[in-house]
Write an enzyme that holds these catalytic residues in place. Sequence first.
Site, PDB file in Angstrom:
ATOM      1  NE  ARG A  23      -3.192   2.925   0.576  1.00 46.92           N
ATOM      2  CZ  ARG A  23      -4.455   3.232   0.787  1.00 46.92           C
ATOM      3  NH1 ARG A  23      -5.355   2.298   0.917  1.00 46.92           N
ATOM      4  NH2 ARG A  23      -4.822   4.490   0.843  1.00 46.92           N
ATOM      5  CG  HIS A  47     -19.804  12.214   1.390  1.00 53.67           C
ATOM      6  ND1 HIS A  47     -19.299  10.944   1.242  1.00 53.67           N
ATOM      7  CD2 HIS A  47     -20.832  12.127   2.257  1.00 53.67           C
ATOM      8  CE1 HIS A  47     -19.995  10.117   2.005  1.00 53.67           C
ATOM      9  NE2 HIS A  47     -20.927  10.812   2.630  1.00 53.67           N
TER      10      HIS A  47
END
Length: 187
Positions: free
Chosen positions: A64, A108
Amino acid sequence: MRIVVLVSGTGSNLQAVIDAVDSGSLPLEIAAVGADRHHTLGVERSAAAGLETFVVNFKDYAQRSDWDAALLSAVAAHQPDYVVSSGFMRIVAPTFIDAFSGRYINTHPALLPAFPGAHGVRDALAYGVKVTGCTVHYADAGVDTGPIIAQTPVAVLPGDTEESLHERIKIAERELLLEVLGSLAGA
């Protein structure tokens, strides 16, 4: 003002930004569009518009931290004034947040702080709210917890499904994103 837009999917908000820039109603430059996976419609839209694109495919990295570093490098190479996360479905590393602190904007599909996370529309419907909406905020190290820039309410109609409500929220989200970017660009 230069922006880099990050997408994971269709790029409908991105298309609204491209159209507004092309029409002259949004005075900014889209320096590049990046994605976290190959073959997204958002990248295809961008390439068709003649924009520079890049993909930092999450699955191409064993660690990651390697993906995080590659994303940071790819975005920073375009020297953006702002980075716009528009349907970008990855949480970025603290190093990315720090590099673009106060310049990393997220959209969002809910009225934050209510219903953060990947399923804001579904969660709002399940809770039974009568009004939900969309938020544009500065991203921080949390999940949808950064300072709110602007919000638009959207009524939940009788019989709404997740899809029907989300489509109305997307319309409001596109308008709100354009308003916020216009304000940041001094328009």
